[in-house]
Design an enzyme around this catalytic site. Sequence first.
Site, PDB file in Angstrom:
ATOM      1  N   THR A 131       0.828  -1.214   0.000  1.00  0.00           N
ATOM      2  CA  THR A 131       0.000   0.000   0.000  1.00  0.00           C
ATOM      3  C   THR A 131       0.860   1.261   0.000  1.00  0.00           C
ATOM      4  N   GLY A 150       2.882  -2.813   8.504  1.00  0.00           N
ATOM      5  CA  GLY A 150       3.042  -3.054   9.931  1.00  0.00           C
ATOM      6  C   GLY A 150       4.509  -3.258  10.287  1.00  0.00           C
ATOM      7  N   GLU A 178      -6.120  -5.868   3.912  1.00  0.00           N
ATOM      8  CA  GLU A 178      -6.139  -7.109   3.129  1.00  0.00           C
ATOM      9  C   GLU A 178      -7.304  -7.121   2.161  1.00  0.00           C
TER      10      GLU A 178
HETATM   11  C1  LIG Z   1      -0.219 -13.698   7.979  1.00  0.00           C
HETATM   12  C2  LIG Z   1      -0.646 -12.463   8.716  1.00  0.00           C
HETATM   13  C3  LIG Z   1      -2.153 -12.387   8.899  1.00  0.00           C
HETATM   14  C4  LIG Z   1      -2.600 -13.352   9.946  1.00  0.00           C
HETATM   15  C5  LIG Z   1      -3.933 -12.924  10.517  1.00  0.00           C
HETATM   16  C6  LIG Z   1      -3.846 -12.902  11.963  1.00  0.00           C
HETATM   17  C7  LIG Z   1      -4.019 -11.826  12.693  1.00  0.00           C
HETATM   18  C8  LIG Z   1      -4.485 -10.511  12.197  1.00  0.00           C
HETATM   19  C9  LIG Z   1      -3.655  -9.469  12.823  1.00  0.00           C
HETATM   20  C10 LIG Z   1      -2.894  -8.686  12.116  1.00  0.00           C
HETATM   21  C11 LIG Z   1      -2.822  -8.801  10.636  1.00  0.00           C
HETATM   22  C12 LIG Z   1      -1.476  -8.351  10.208  1.00  0.00           C
HETATM   23  C13 LIG Z   1      -1.259  -7.214   9.521  1.00  0.00           C
HETATM   24  C14 LIG Z   1      -2.272  -6.550   8.683  1.00  0.00           C
HETATM   25  C15 LIG Z   1      -2.293  -7.222   7.336  1.00  0.00           C
HETATM   26  C16 LIG Z   1      -2.777  -6.266   6.298  1.00  0.00           C
HETATM   27  C17 LIG Z   1      -1.796  -6.217   5.150  1.00  0.00           C
HETATM   28  C18 LIG Z   1      -2.376  -5.554   3.956  1.00  0.00           C
HETATM   29  O1  LIG Z   1      -3.377  -4.886   3.987  1.00  0.00           O
HETATM   30  S1  LIG Z   1      -1.496  -5.892   2.535  1.00  0.00           S
HETATM   31  C19 LIG Z   1      -2.299  -4.952   1.316  1.00  0.00           C
HETATM   32  C20 LIG Z   1      -3.639  -5.573   0.974  1.00  0.00           C
HETATM   33  N1  LIG Z   1      -4.149  -4.913  -0.183  1.00  0.00           N
HETATM   34  C21 LIG Z   1      -5.171  -5.377  -0.866  1.00  0.00           C
HETATM   35  O2  LIG Z   1      -5.806  -6.356  -0.533  1.00  0.00           O
HETATM   36  C22 LIG Z   1      -5.482  -4.609  -2.130  1.00  0.00           C
HETATM   37  C23 LIG Z   1      -6.834  -5.022  -2.683  1.00  0.00           C
HETATM   38  N2  LIG Z   1      -6.803  -4.896  -4.115  1.00  0.00           N
HETATM   39  C24 LIG Z   1      -6.697  -6.032  -4.920  1.00  0.00           C
HETATM   40  O3  LIG Z   1      -6.600  -7.153  -4.475  1.00  0.00           O
HETATM   41  C25 LIG Z   1      -6.722  -5.800  -6.401  1.00  0.00           C
HETATM   42  O4  LIG Z   1      -6.370  -4.458  -6.695  1.00  0.00           O
HETATM   43  C26 LIG Z   1      -8.124  -6.070  -7.007  1.00  0.00           C
HETATM   44  C27 LIG Z   1      -9.185  -5.266  -6.293  1.00  0.00           C
HETATM   45  C28 LIG Z   1      -8.416  -7.547  -6.878  1.00  0.00           C
HETATM   46  C29 LIG Z   1      -8.125  -5.664  -8.440  1.00  0.00           C
HETATM   47  O5  LIG Z   1      -6.958  -6.182  -8.972  1.00  0.00           O
HETATM   48  P1  LIG Z   1      -6.684  -6.058 -10.540  1.00  0.00           P
HETATM   49  O6  LIG Z   1      -7.101  -4.695 -10.975  1.00  0.00           O
HETATM   50  O7  LIG Z   1      -5.300  -6.475 -10.829  1.00  0.00           O
HETATM   51  O8  LIG Z   1      -7.586  -7.196 -11.071  1.00  0.00           O
HETATM   52  P2  LIG Z   1      -8.994  -7.148 -11.769  1.00  0.00           P
HETATM   53  O9  LIG Z   1      -8.856  -6.458 -13.083  1.00  0.00           O
HETATM   54  O10 LIG Z   1     -10.068  -6.693 -10.845  1.00  0.00           O
HETATM   55  O11 LIG Z   1      -9.150  -8.707 -11.973  1.00  0.00           O
HETATM   56  C30 LIG Z   1      -8.296  -9.341 -12.923  1.00  0.00           C
HETATM   57  C31 LIG Z   1      -8.485 -10.807 -12.754  1.00  0.00           C
HETATM   58  O12 LIG Z   1      -7.671 -11.264 -11.673  1.00  0.00           O
HETATM   59  C32 LIG Z   1      -8.459 -11.977 -10.748  1.00  0.00           C
HETATM   60  N3  LIG Z   1      -7.912 -11.748  -9.426  1.00  0.00           N
HETATM   61  C33 LIG Z   1      -7.773 -10.557  -8.798  1.00  0.00           C
HETATM   62  N4  LIG Z   1      -7.214 -10.749  -7.586  1.00  0.00           N
HETATM   63  C34 LIG Z   1      -6.991 -12.087  -7.451  1.00  0.00           C
HETATM   64  C35 LIG Z   1      -6.431 -12.906  -6.408  1.00  0.00           C
HETATM   65  N5  LIG Z   1      -6.003 -12.386  -5.235  1.00  0.00           N
HETATM   66  N6  LIG Z   1      -6.337 -14.239  -6.628  1.00  0.00           N
HETATM   67  C36 LIG Z   1      -6.789 -14.763  -7.801  1.00  0.00           C
HETATM   68  N7  LIG Z   1      -7.345 -14.055  -8.836  1.00  0.00           N
HETATM   69  C37 LIG Z   1      -7.435 -12.726  -8.643  1.00  0.00           C
HETATM   70  C38 LIG Z   1      -9.838 -11.394 -10.888  1.00  0.00           C
HETATM   71  O13 LIG Z   1     -10.814 -12.310 -10.420  1.00  0.00           O
HETATM   72  C39 LIG Z   1      -9.910 -11.204 -12.382  1.00  0.00           C
HETATM   73  O14 LIG Z   1     -10.153 -12.444 -12.984  1.00  0.00           O
HETATM   74  P3  LIG Z   1     -11.075 -12.483 -14.299  1.00  0.00           P
HETATM   75  O15 LIG Z   1     -12.437 -12.028 -13.850  1.00  0.00           O
HETATM   76  O16 LIG Z   1     -11.010 -13.909 -14.717  1.00  0.00           O
HETATM   77  O17 LIG Z   1     -10.437 -11.505 -15.263  1.00  0.00           O
HETATM   78  C1  LIG Z   2      -4.470  -1.529  10.535  1.00  0.00           C
HETATM   79  C2  LIG Z   2      -4.008  -1.588   9.097  1.00  0.00           C
HETATM   80  C3  LIG Z   2      -2.878  -2.338   8.773  1.00  0.00           C
HETATM   81  C4  LIG Z   2      -2.424  -2.376   7.462  1.00  0.00           C
HETATM   82  N1  LIG Z   2      -1.285  -3.094   7.179  1.00  0.00           N
HETATM   83  C5  LIG Z   2      -0.818  -3.073   5.915  1.00  0.00           C
HETATM   84  C6  LIG Z   2       0.397  -3.756   5.596  1.00  0.00           C
HETATM   85  O1  LIG Z   2       1.014  -4.365   6.464  1.00  0.00           O
HETATM   86  N2  LIG Z   2       0.857  -3.710   4.313  1.00  0.00           N
HETATM   87  C7  LIG Z   2       0.173  -3.044   3.317  1.00  0.00           C
HETATM   88  O2  LIG Z   2       0.630  -3.053   2.174  1.00  0.00           O
HETATM   89  N3  LIG Z   2      -1.002  -2.393   3.585  1.00  0.00           N
HETATM   90  C8  LIG Z   2      -1.490  -2.394   4.855  1.00  0.00           C
HETATM   91  N4  LIG Z   2      -2.666  -1.731   5.137  1.00  0.00           N
HETATM   92  C9  LIG Z   2      -3.331  -0.961   4.077  1.00  0.00           C
HETATM   93  C10 LIG Z   2      -4.587  -1.646   3.592  1.00  0.00           C
HETATM   94  O3  LIG Z   2      -4.272  -2.768   2.827  1.00  0.00           O
HETATM   95  C11 LIG Z   2      -5.397  -0.629   2.761  1.00  0.00           C
HETATM   96  O4  LIG Z   2      -5.831   0.382   3.641  1.00  0.00           O
HETATM   97  C12 LIG Z   2      -6.584  -1.295   2.102  1.00  0.00           C
HETATM   98  O5  LIG Z   2      -6.140  -2.128   1.055  1.00  0.00           O
HETATM   99  C13 LIG Z   2      -7.600  -0.274   1.548  1.00  0.00           C
HETATM  100  O6  LIG Z   2      -6.981   0.587   0.625  1.00  0.00           O
HETATM  101  P1  LIG Z   2      -7.047   2.175   0.859  1.00  0.00           P
HETATM  102  O7  LIG Z   2      -6.682   2.460   2.244  1.00  0.00           O
HETATM  103  O8  LIG Z   2      -6.286   2.810  -0.247  1.00  0.00           O
HETATM  104  O9  LIG Z   2      -8.586   2.551   0.699  1.00  0.00           O
HETATM  105  P2  LIG Z   2      -9.294   3.038  -0.660  1.00  0.00           P
HETATM  106  O10 LIG Z   2      -9.190   1.973  -1.684  1.00  0.00           O
HETATM  107  O11 LIG Z   2      -8.835   4.407  -0.997  1.00  0.00           O
HETATM  108  O12 LIG Z   2     -10.814   3.049  -0.149  1.00  0.00           O
HETATM  109  C14 LIG Z   2     -11.457   4.258   0.242  1.00  0.00           C
HETATM  110  C15 LIG Z   2     -12.927   4.092  -0.113  1.00  0.00           C
HETATM  111  O13 LIG Z   2     -13.038   4.039  -1.545  1.00  0.00           O
HETATM  112  C16 LIG Z   2     -13.792   2.901  -1.924  1.00  0.00           C
HETATM  113  N5  LIG Z   2     -13.295   2.410  -3.213  1.00  0.00           N
HETATM  114  C17 LIG Z   2     -12.006   2.317  -3.624  1.00  0.00           C
HETATM  115  N6  LIG Z   2     -11.930   1.806  -4.864  1.00  0.00           N
HETATM  116  C18 LIG Z   2     -13.220   1.578  -5.258  1.00  0.00           C
HETATM  117  C19 LIG Z   2     -13.811   1.006  -6.419  1.00  0.00           C
HETATM  118  N7  LIG Z   2     -13.067   0.612  -7.483  1.00  0.00           N
HETATM  119  N8  LIG Z   2     -15.161   0.890  -6.457  1.00  0.00           N
HETATM  120  C20 LIG Z   2     -15.923   1.276  -5.401  1.00  0.00           C
HETATM  121  N9  LIG Z   2     -15.408   1.804  -4.257  1.00  0.00           N
HETATM  122  C21 LIG Z   2     -14.078   1.952  -4.207  1.00  0.00           C
HETATM  123  C22 LIG Z   2     -13.543   1.875  -0.816  1.00  0.00           C
HETATM  124  O14 LIG Z   2     -14.600   0.907  -0.781  1.00  0.00           O
HETATM  125  C23 LIG Z   2     -13.555   2.782   0.416  1.00  0.00           C
HETATM  126  O15 LIG Z   2     -14.897   3.006   0.810  1.00  0.00           O
HETATM  127  C24 LIG Z   2      -3.137  -1.675   6.451  1.00  0.00           C
HETATM  128  C25 LIG Z   2      -4.290  -0.937   6.764  1.00  0.00           C
HETATM  129  C26 LIG Z   2      -4.727  -0.902   8.082  1.00  0.00           C
HETATM  130  C27 LIG Z   2      -5.968  -0.111   8.408  1.00  0.00           C
END
Ligand SMILES: CCCCC/C=C\C/C=C\C/C=C\CCCCC(=O)SCCNC(=O)CCNC(=O)[C@H](O)C(C)(C)COP(=O)(O)OP(=O)(O)OC[C@H]1O[C@@H](n2cnc3c(N)ncnc32)[C@H](O)[C@@H]1OP(=O)(O)O
Ligand SMILES: Cc1cc2nc3c(=O)[nH]c(=O)nc-3n(C[C@H](O)[C@H](O)[C@H](O)COP(=O)(O)OP(=O)(O)OC[C@H]3O[C@@H](n4cnc5c(N)ncnc54)[C@H](O)[C@@H]3O)c2cc1C
Length: 551
Positions: A34, A73, A317
């Site tokens: 992110t 994190g 996530e």
């Molecule tokens: C191990 C630790 C955790 C343990 C838990 C325990 C405790 C919890 C405590 C703490 C947790 C620890 C720390 C916090 C963790 C948080 C870390 C993060 O947040 S990391 C960042 C996370 N970010 C995201 O999740 C971003 C979300 N966005 C996306 O995933 C993508 O941008 C998208 C929304 C999916 C769009 O991607 P894109 O534009 O590339 O794809 P599309 O055009 O929409 O789709 C294309 C195609 O691909 C398929 N697809 C998309 N994603 C996936 C996937 N993940 N796997 C498989 N396939 C995927 C999609 O279905 C499309 O397919 P098709 O329709 O056939 O074209």
């Molecule tokens: C506690 C915490 C820990 C985290 N840890 C990590 C980490 O370890 N590593 C890491 O990489 N990231 C981490 N993140 C980031 C996290 O993965 C992002 O915050 C998350 O993926 C959401 O993205 P964003 O914050 O850009 O929100 P945005 O995507 O900007 O969302 C803002 C609003 O816009 C809306 N929106 C966005 N796109 C669309 C769309 N296409 N259509 C409709 N609505 C839309 C969303 O639904 C939401 O309501 C963490 C976040 C938190 C809160």
Amino acid sequence: MFVPTLMGQCTPEQQAYWLPRALDMQIIGTYAQTELGHGTFIRGLETTATYDPETETFVMNSPTLTSYKWWAGGLAKTVNYCIVVAQLYTKGVCHGTHPFIVQIRDEETHMPRPGVKVGDIGPKLGFNTADNGYLGFDNYRIPRDNMMMKNAQVLKDGTYVKVARHGKATYGTMVFVRVLLVNEAAFNLAKACTIAVRYSAIRRQCSPDSEGSELQVLDYSTQQHKLFICIATAHALQLNSTWLWKTFSDTLAAIKQGNVDTLPELHALSSCLKALSTADAASLIEQCRHACGGHGYMMSSGLPYLYAFVTATRTYEGDYTILLLQTARFLVKAYEQVEAGKPLTPTVSYLSQAFTGKKLPWDSSPDGIIRAFQALAAGKLSSTVKSLRKRLESGLSYEQAWELSTIQLNGAAEAHCRAVMSQNYKSEIERLTVNSSPNVKLVLQQLYKVYLYYWALERTGDLLLYTSISESDIFELQLRYEGLLKEIRPNAVGIVDAFDLRDEVLHSALGSYDGNVYERLMAEAQKSPLNAEPVNQTFHTYLKPMMKGKL
Ligand SMILES: CCCCC/C=C\C/C=C\C/C=C\CCCCC(=O)SCCNC(=O)CCNC(=O)[C@H](O)C(C)(C)COP(=O)(O)OP(=O)(O)OC[C@H]1O[C@@H](n2cnc3c(N)ncnc32)[C@H](O)[C@@H]1OP(=O)(O)O
Ligand SMILES: Cc1cc2nc3c(=O)[nH]c(=O)nc-3n(C[C@H](O)[C@H](O)[C@H](O)COP(=O)(O)OP(=O)(O)OC[C@H]3O[C@@H](n4cnc5c(N)ncnc54)[C@H](O)[C@@H]3O)c2cc1C
């Protein structure tokens, strides 16, 4: 996330080098995907990794303020390595986002390396035990070998080679963590309802008739309505988590054999189950707090911490809305499969109902309600596709028609997920209690019936649209639900005790096993720094001058 990504995105040789060091805590890493400007839209990430064949290195850069990595994190002060997701450039061509292992601090001094800017992002609603940080690069070089090369490679001369058979191999860690987060939601909701149910058995408030003693608040129907769905949902999430983990493991095994056919369904399931489980857990944990009155608002109750921790999982996530839209994408494709007379995967096989053109006859049995949820999901999807096609016929592009239909698409995805969760809940309980005592079977059946009746009563509008349920059926179901709450009441404390959560894990003055709530609340209050002396010095510096008109 550092270790799962090393395992999922590195070649065997790279794993042999990095994994032992990571598992032995010789290095500490995080997952920095992110950015300040992008979290959801991964393809829009701005950090760049440009390959230089002269030096066989990648040059990492943060070209804009919004390209700074943000949120990872442990990034601020703890980690010395990062997995950085960046746009890969080689020979002047951008190949999209790829993961890189980047050392950001010196292993001895822990000082940031030259060309690395790193710091803390500041206080958050919760998660304040994690130093979520920011990270910027200024022409910072890393060895070519630090590109995680399981799914794609850059050769020494800069040639880009695609290895993975499916386009989203690099998204694998996110699927893995989403699967884990369903279990996390179940665990934290179990903690919250243990606290709230135990406290509700201790807390006495009001006596309906003036002579009688005050009632345990757990005896009130409204309190049971608030809390028993929490218990039922904790079990539902736990059983769905176990089911999803098996689905995930089976898909990984198939991918290892070169078969990626089940990956789209796993992505759709992990997306909607992560979305719904974290959203349900967060809102029900807050409901547990509401059920504990003022004392639920105390940090010493443990509930504010649980809420702050779990509400973040709705966002990280993969944001709730975004993930449901991913599931909707899969459902629309499944709908088109049915139209084309093609076979459907198991979790969407019920969609064929959407084409009967008839309302499902209402049946208030557990299996009948599950079939009703499936009919509701099929009906909402059918209506959504109709809206989508009406917009396409009006001349809009697919993207425009899709965007205008996203509210309905999200509703269809939520309904699908509720149907899947309900089906899994009941079938897993039946599978797991085959040899259980009749009492255990009875209690667990009562809990999944609470779940089914609760959600049927929450969705009466949709049920009236897609099933033959009548006004009197709804009236009967409400009475049956309320009667069921009374049946569960005698076992309520025993049921949450069965989560077997130790006091040290609950961290709660309200939920401790001995029930000494008031003594614990007072003991916690004494820890307040404000109780260190009878008169705080602010009396002399502010209050007294103010009262004497001298401020
Ligand atoms: C191990 C630790 C955790 C343990 C838990 C325990 C405790 C919890 C405590 C703490 C947790 C620890 C720390 C916090 C963790 C948080 C870390 C993060 O947040 S990391 C960042 C996370 N970010 C995201 O999740 C971003 C979300 N966005 C996306 O995933 C993508 O941008 C998208 C929304 C999916 C769009 O991607 P894109 O534009 O590339 O794809 P599309 O055009 O929409 O789709 C294309 C195609 O691909 C398929 N697809 C998309 N994603 C996936 C996937 N993940 N796997 C498989 N396939 C995927 C999609 O279905 C499309 O397919 P098709 O329709 O056939 O074209
Ligand atoms: C506690 C915490 C820990 C985290 N840890 C990590 C980490 O370890 N590593 C890491 O990489 N990231 C981490 N993140 C980031 C996290 O993965 C992002 O915050 C998350 O993926 C959401 O993205 P964003 O914050 O850009 O929100 P945005 O995507 O900007 O969302 C803002 C609003 O816009 C809306 N929106 C966005 N796109 C669309 C769309 N296409 N259509 C409709 N609505 C839309 C969303 O639904 C939401 O309501 C963490 C976040 C938190 C809160």
